[in-house]
Design a protein around this motif. Sequence first.
Motif, PDB file in Angstrom:
ATOM      1  N   GLY A   9      17.735  27.886 -16.215  1.00 44.50           N
ATOM      2  CA  GLY A   9      17.267  27.631 -17.578  1.00 44.50           C
ATOM      3  C   GLY A   9      17.332  26.152 -17.932  1.00 44.50           C
ATOM      4  O   GLY A   9      17.533  25.777 -19.081  1.00 44.50           O
ATOM      5  N   GLU A  10      17.159  25.289 -16.913  1.00 44.70           N
ATOM      6  CA  GLU A  10      17.251  23.835 -17.129  1.00 44.70           C
ATOM      7  C   GLU A  10      16.045  23.172 -16.471  1.00 44.70           C
ATOM      8  O   GLU A  10      16.145  22.640 -15.376  1.00 44.70           O
ATOM      9  N   THR A  11      14.917  23.245 -17.140  1.00 41.15           N
ATOM     10  CA  THR A  11      13.661  22.845 -16.498  1.00 41.15           C
ATOM     11  C   THR A  11      13.122  21.497 -16.986  1.00 41.15           C
ATOM     12  O   THR A  11      11.990  21.135 -16.670  1.00 41.15           O
ATOM     13  N   GLN A  12      13.936  20.752 -17.737  1.00 40.53           N
ATOM     14  CA  GLN A  12      13.441  19.451 -18.204  1.00 40.53           C
ATOM     15  C   GLN A  12      13.370  18.469 -17.030  1.00 40.53           C
ATOM     16  O   GLN A  12      14.186  18.529 -16.117  1.00 40.53           O
ATOM     17  N   GLY A  13      12.432  17.540 -17.107  1.00 39.03           N
ATOM     18  CA  GLY A  13      12.387  16.433 -16.150  1.00 39.03           C
ATOM     19  C   GLY A  13      11.385  16.614 -15.028  1.00 39.03           C
ATOM     20  O   GLY A  13      10.565  17.537 -15.032  1.00 39.03           O
ATOM     21  N   PHE A  14      11.475  15.708 -14.063  1.00 39.32           N
ATOM     22  CA  PHE A  14      10.553  15.714 -12.916  1.00 39.32           C
ATOM     23  C   PHE A  14      11.183  14.957 -11.759  1.00 39.32           C
ATOM     24  O   PHE A  14      12.191  14.260 -11.924  1.00 39.32           O
ATOM     25  N   MET A  15      10.552  15.133 -10.582  1.00 34.73           N
ATOM     26  CA  MET A  15      10.962  14.337  -9.416  1.00 34.73           C
ATOM     27  C   MET A  15       9.766  13.483  -9.039  1.00 34.73           C
ATOM     28  O   MET A  15       8.640  14.001  -8.995  1.00 34.73           O
ATOM     29  N   LYS A  16      10.003  12.217  -8.777  1.00 33.11           N
ATOM     30  CA  LYS A  16       8.881  11.426  -8.243  1.00 33.11           C
ATOM     31  C   LYS A  16       9.380  10.536  -7.117  1.00 33.11           C
ATOM     32  O   LYS A  16      10.503  10.021  -7.157  1.00 33.11           O
ATOM     33  N   ILE A  17       8.524  10.421  -6.123  1.00 37.57           N
ATOM     34  CA  ILE A  17       8.892   9.696  -4.901  1.00 37.57           C
ATOM     35  C   ILE A  17       7.723   8.795  -4.522  1.00 37.57           C
ATOM     36  O   ILE A  17       6.562   9.187  -4.652  1.00 37.57           O
ATOM     37  N   CYS A  18       8.063   7.619  -4.043  1.00 38.68           N
ATOM     38  CA  CYS A  18       7.040   6.673  -3.626  1.00 38.68           C
ATOM     39  C   CYS A  18       7.320   6.253  -2.181  1.00 38.68           C
ATOM     40  O   CYS A  18       8.473   5.946  -1.848  1.00 38.68           O
ATOM     41  N   VAL A  19       6.309   6.287  -1.314  1.00 41.69           N
ATOM     42  CA  VAL A  19       6.525   5.884   0.079  1.00 41.69           C
ATOM     43  C   VAL A  19       5.544   4.796   0.487  1.00 41.69           C
ATOM     44  O   VAL A  19       4.460   4.666  -0.105  1.00 41.69           O
ATOM     45  N   ASP A  20       5.943   4.060   1.505  1.00 40.05           N
ATOM     46  CA  ASP A  20       5.064   3.023   2.059  1.00 40.05           C
ATOM     47  C   ASP A  20       4.017   3.712   2.939  1.00 40.05           C
ATOM     48  O   ASP A  20       4.372   4.453   3.864  1.00 40.05           O
ATOM     49  N   ALA A  21       2.751   3.454   2.652  1.00 38.42           N
ATOM     50  CA  ALA A  21       1.684   4.160   3.370  1.00 38.42           C
ATOM     51  C   ALA A  21       1.659   3.804   4.855  1.00 38.42           C
ATOM     52  O   ALA A  21       1.262   4.625   5.682  1.00 38.42           O
ATOM     53  N   GLU A  22       2.095   2.583   5.191  1.00 36.79           N
ATOM     54  CA  GLU A  22       2.036   2.190   6.607  1.00 36.79           C
ATOM     55  C   GLU A  22       3.269   2.661   7.384  1.00 36.79           C
ATOM     56  O   GLU A  22       3.154   3.330   8.397  1.00 36.79           O
TER      57      GLU A  22
ATOM     58  N   HIS B  25       0.883  -1.170   0.000  1.00 34.96           N
ATOM     59  CA  HIS B  25       0.000   0.000   0.000  1.00 34.96           C
ATOM     60  C   HIS B  25       0.924   1.225   0.000  1.00 34.96           C
ATOM     61  O   HIS B  25       1.661   1.454   0.958  1.00 34.96           O
ATOM     62  N   ALA B  26       0.903   1.967  -1.097  1.00 32.23           N
ATOM     63  CA  ALA B  26       1.893   3.041  -1.244  1.00 32.23           C
ATOM     64  C   ALA B  26       1.237   4.384  -1.533  1.00 32.23           C
ATOM     65  O   ALA B  26       0.079   4.470  -1.939  1.00 32.23           O
TER      66      ALA B  26
END
Length: 461
Positions: free
Chosen positions: A389-402, A371-372
Amino acid sequence: MTTSTKQFDAIIIGTGQAGPPLAARFAGAGKSVAIIERHKFGGTCVNTGCIPTKTLVASAYAIHVANRGAEYGFAAGDIRVDMKRVKARKDAASARSNKGVEEMLRGLKNCTVIEGHARFQSSNTVAVNDEVLQAGKIYINVGGRARIPELPGVQEIPFLTNSSMMDLEVLPGHLVIVGGSYVGLEFAQIYRRLGSEVTVVEMGPRLIGREDEDVSQAVREILEADRVHIRLNAKCISLAKHEGGVAVGITCEEGPPEVVGSHVLLAVGRVPNTGDLGLEQAGVATDHRGYITVDDQLQTNVPGIWALGDCNGRGAFTHTSYNDYEIVADNLFNSDHRRISDRIQAYALYVDPPLGRCGMTDAEVRQSGRHALAVKYPMSRVSRAYEKGETQGFMKICVDAETKQILGAAILGVGGDEVVHVLLDIMYAKAPYTVIQRAMHIHPTVAEYLPTILGKLGPFA
Ligand SMILES: Cc1cc2nc3c(=O)[nH]c(=O)nc-3n(C[C@H](O)[C@H](O)[C@H](O)COP(=O)(O)OP(=O)(O)OC[C@H]3O[C@@H](n4cnc5c(N)ncnc54)[C@H](O)[C@@H]3O)c2cc1C
């Protein structure tokens, strides 16, 4: 001809990322150690891997910024790449480390440095040149090399690998790279920015197939913004001589059936240097791909023989090889029972902007059935990225809900290779992500957004 047998406390085969520090550790403990190298001191990372490629990445980045001068408010004039000087800069960086490793080893008391090809004669003897060395402890750090795929025509054409790329003094007119994974993509952007036309030919349906689809897609967009041609789904790759260089048959779902390059780089994975090591004489087991089988503390099936670094198939990075050294050394000298399973997956892809990765991918989280919670945030909303002037990309993070512990992250964007360590260290601490939310980060940085982003966690899709 074999003329003598020499006794040592330990023998180390190969001077990659694990062998030299281990030799220093043995020597420092007053133990006699022999270390054997058949080619260049420092191995792959130093001579044909991380150091030269990241030096080239730096040249390519400088040229890229110069070409964007008008955006930043300056005119750089006529920008011309002098490939000989680019290469000389790269060679100097490699030479510095290569020399450093050799001098460090030769300066060690209790350490015998031998240049030559090592081959096991038994489980405790190794032959090299005209000598036989014997030790109760033998450490294998022989690394790997580029895999040469059995593509039709491969024997008839001149091809490049990551090693022979290092000798190029001319800029290819059109570099065709077979393989759209980590090594191939770094070379693709480097050479495109240096001025070559570049085509990446990938068999799979997307680049860097081990990453999540959104990461693959964003990396593709980054490369395409540099005008790298990408050809996916190349199911039937073939190679043939052509008056313009080499014709690479592709048979993609779309686009012309072949592309003609002045040079072809094969970047389709690695194989371990274990086939000519006499492992059968020692009884050391390998898997079906030739990787030496090790347990959680790097011990092979033969007591007294360990395998560290790329040759054990448990990692393919400089930091995993060095970590192997730390595990072996701490077990041996500090009674600290560290294990491979203690470590958390982490690495970077050095396209610009870079991808920093730690822990699980989304696909792995999904597979685990946890469960995340997850969050994804575009770099275009990060002020540090915008200012640069370098705005390409993204950050993504996944955590354990418990447990609230971080499960994995992908930071694709400016500074991504550094920022990811904020998350990695919290993961090692087994602390909840909420710790980061209470930390005061420096402004303006990319990392300062992590507390904010983590406040936006939502359902994991
Ligand atoms: C193009 C490229 C870029 C890379 N970039 C990165 C990066 O940015 N970051 C990162 O973490 N990793 C990177 N890597 C991976 C990294 O280079 C390797 O994981 C790292 O070098 C670990 O190697 P190792 O310690 O296993 O052995 P190696 O460095 O491969 O060294 C093994 C040594 O053993 C010697 N040897 C082999 N057989 C024998 C024998 N029988 N007798 C004597 N000597 C022998 C070899 O000559 C060699 O010097 C890159 C790799 C490539 C190809």
